[in-house]
Write a protein that holds these residues in place. Sequence first.
Motif, PDB file in Angstrom:
ATOM      1  N   GLU A 221      -4.491  15.791  14.465  1.00  0.00           N
ATOM      2  CA  GLU A 221      -5.613  15.378  13.616  1.00  0.00           C
ATOM      3  C   GLU A 221      -5.096  15.094  12.204  1.00  0.00           C
ATOM      4  OE1 GLU A 221      -9.497  14.347  13.273  1.00  0.00           O
ATOM      5  OE2 GLU A 221      -8.740  15.306  15.083  1.00  0.00           O
ATOM      6  N   PRO A 222      -5.472  13.962  11.602  1.00  0.00           N
ATOM      7  CA  PRO A 222      -4.982  13.677  10.247  1.00  0.00           C
ATOM      8  C   PRO A 222      -5.591  14.624   9.217  1.00  0.00           C
ATOM      9  CG  PRO A 222      -6.591  12.049  10.911  1.00  0.00           C
ATOM     10  CD  PRO A 222      -6.348  12.926  12.105  1.00  0.00           C
ATOM     11  N   LYS A 223      -4.826  14.856   8.180  1.00  0.00           N
ATOM     12  CA  LYS A 223      -5.302  15.635   7.042  1.00  0.00           C
ATOM     13  C   LYS A 223      -5.954  14.649   6.071  1.00  0.00           C
ATOM     14  CE  LYS A 223      -3.298  19.271   8.744  1.00  0.00           C
ATOM     15  NZ  LYS A 223      -4.028  20.344   9.332  1.00  0.00           N
ATOM     16  N   ARG A 224      -5.954  14.954   4.793  1.00  0.00           N
ATOM     17  CA  ARG A 224      -6.517  14.073   3.764  1.00  0.00           C
ATOM     18  C   ARG A 224      -5.662  12.808   3.663  1.00  0.00           C
ATOM     19  NH1 ARG A 224      -9.654  14.665  -0.967  1.00  0.00           N
ATOM     20  NH2 ARG A 224      -8.953  13.339  -2.670  1.00  0.00           N
ATOM     21  N   ILE A 225      -6.299  11.645   3.692  1.00  0.00           N
ATOM     22  CA  ILE A 225      -5.599  10.363   3.605  1.00  0.00           C
ATOM     23  C   ILE A 225      -5.934   9.711   2.261  1.00  0.00           C
ATOM     24  CG2 ILE A 225      -5.328   8.060   4.627  1.00  0.00           C
ATOM     25  CD1 ILE A 225      -4.336  10.308   6.458  1.00  0.00           C
TER      26      ILE A 225
ATOM     27  N   ARG B  37      -9.606   7.486  -0.828  1.00  0.00           N
ATOM     28  CA  ARG B  37      -9.230   8.695  -1.570  1.00  0.00           C
ATOM     29  C   ARG B  37      -9.841   9.916  -0.890  1.00  0.00           C
ATOM     30  NH1 ARG B  37      -9.700   9.965  -8.074  1.00  0.00           N
ATOM     31  NH2 ARG B  37      -8.140  11.614  -8.028  1.00  0.00           N
ATOM     32  N   GLY B  38      -9.323  10.203   0.313  1.00  0.00           N
ATOM     33  CA  GLY B  38      -9.703  11.433   0.990  1.00  0.00           C
ATOM     34  C   GLY B  38     -11.053  11.424   1.659  1.00  0.00           C
ATOM     35  N   GLY B  39     -11.577  10.269   2.026  1.00  0.00           N
ATOM     36  CA  GLY B  39     -12.843  10.233   2.747  1.00  0.00           C
ATOM     37  C   GLY B  39     -12.688  10.816   4.143  1.00  0.00           C
ATOM     38  N   ALA B  40     -13.788  10.921   4.837  1.00  0.00           N
ATOM     39  CA  ALA B  40     -13.765  11.452   6.200  1.00  0.00           C
ATOM     40  C   ALA B  40     -12.898  10.570   7.087  1.00  0.00           C
ATOM     41  CB  ALA B  40     -15.186  11.515   6.756  1.00  0.00           C
TER      42      ALA B  40
ATOM     43  N   TYR C 193       0.823  -1.191   0.000  1.00  0.00           N
ATOM     44  CA  TYR C 193       0.000   0.000   0.000  1.00  0.00           C
ATOM     45  C   TYR C 193       0.866   1.252   0.000  1.00  0.00           C
ATOM     46  CZ  TYR C 193      -3.372  -3.517   1.073  1.00  0.00           C
ATOM     47  OH  TYR C 193      -4.137  -4.648   0.993  1.00  0.00           O
ATOM     48  N   PHE C 194       0.498   2.197  -0.845  1.00  0.00           N
ATOM     49  CA  PHE C 194       1.104   3.521  -0.860  1.00  0.00           C
ATOM     50  C   PHE C 194       0.150   4.403  -0.067  1.00  0.00           C
ATOM     51  CE2 PHE C 194       1.642   7.751  -2.815  1.00  0.00           C
ATOM     52  CZ  PHE C 194       3.002   7.917  -2.659  1.00  0.00           C
ATOM     53  N   VAL C 195       0.630   4.922   1.053  1.00  0.00           N
ATOM     54  CA  VAL C 195      -0.202   5.698   1.966  1.00  0.00           C
ATOM     55  C   VAL C 195       0.324   7.129   1.999  1.00  0.00           C
ATOM     56  CG1 VAL C 195      -1.053   5.892   4.338  1.00  0.00           C
ATOM     57  CG2 VAL C 195      -0.579   3.630   3.361  1.00  0.00           C
ATOM     58  N   VAL C 196      -0.585   8.088   1.850  1.00  0.00           N
ATOM     59  CA  VAL C 196      -0.210   9.499   1.872  1.00  0.00           C
ATOM     60  C   VAL C 196      -1.132  10.241   2.825  1.00  0.00           C
ATOM     61  CG1 VAL C 196       0.021  11.619   0.517  1.00  0.00           C
ATOM     62  CG2 VAL C 196       0.520   9.430  -0.536  1.00  0.00           C
ATOM     63  N   GLU C 197      -0.531  11.023   3.706  1.00  0.00           N
ATOM     64  CA  GLU C 197      -1.277  11.999   4.497  1.00  0.00           C
ATOM     65  C   GLU C 197      -0.971  13.343   3.864  1.00  0.00           C
ATOM     66  OE1 GLU C 197      -1.972  13.609   9.014  1.00  0.00           O
ATOM     67  OE2 GLU C 197      -0.138  12.524   8.575  1.00  0.00           O
ATOM     68  N   LEU C 198      -1.985  13.987   3.342  1.00  0.00           N
ATOM     69  CA  LEU C 198      -1.816  15.138   2.470  1.00  0.00           C
ATOM     70  C   LEU C 198      -2.471  16.373   3.065  1.00  0.00           C
ATOM     71  CD1 LEU C 198      -0.818  15.769  -0.472  1.00  0.00           C
ATOM     72  CD2 LEU C 198      -3.149  15.285  -1.197  1.00  0.00           C
ATOM     73  N   ASP C 199      -1.735  17.480   3.061  1.00  0.00           N
ATOM     74  CA  ASP C 199      -2.268  18.784   3.473  1.00  0.00           C
ATOM     75  C   ASP C 199      -2.161  19.707   2.266  1.00  0.00           C
ATOM     76  OD1 ASP C 199      -3.182  21.006   4.819  1.00  0.00           O
ATOM     77  OD2 ASP C 199      -1.427  21.184   6.116  1.00  0.00           O
ATOM     78  N   THR C 200      -3.264  19.940   1.590  1.00  0.00           N
ATOM     79  CA  THR C 200      -3.278  20.739   0.365  1.00  0.00           C
ATOM     80  C   THR C 200      -3.288  22.220   0.713  1.00  0.00           C
ATOM     81  OG1 THR C 200      -4.433  19.013  -0.832  1.00  0.00           O
ATOM     82  CG2 THR C 200      -4.564  21.218  -1.754  1.00  0.00           C
TER      83      THR C 200
END
Length: 96
Positions: A50-54, A38-41, A4-11
């Motif tokens: 708190e996590p950002k977009r996952i 893909r960025g669900g809640a 799995y490629f996992v990204v925590e993203l803050d746009t």
Amino acid sequence: MPAYFVVELDTHNAEGMAEYRAAVPGTVAQYGGRYIVRGGASELIEGGPEPKRIVILEFPDAAAVKRWYNSPEYQKILPGRLNNSSARAFIVDGTG
């Protein structure tokens, strides 16, 4: 074994990310991957911050993740994410 490629993203610039978001699914599919998340809640239940977009992508194995990530197709669009967001990205082996 899947990986799995996992990204925590803050746009920081959603408009600047638009082209990247449109182009990345084709590269993922081309290299045998698929979206799991893909960025669900998300809801923090332990620790912080708190996590950002996952985003979580599944590939057949870690070698496939690396082929995709290092591919000319993905490297061409990657600056669209790097220039418009900050992130932590990593590979996680699944269970066999």
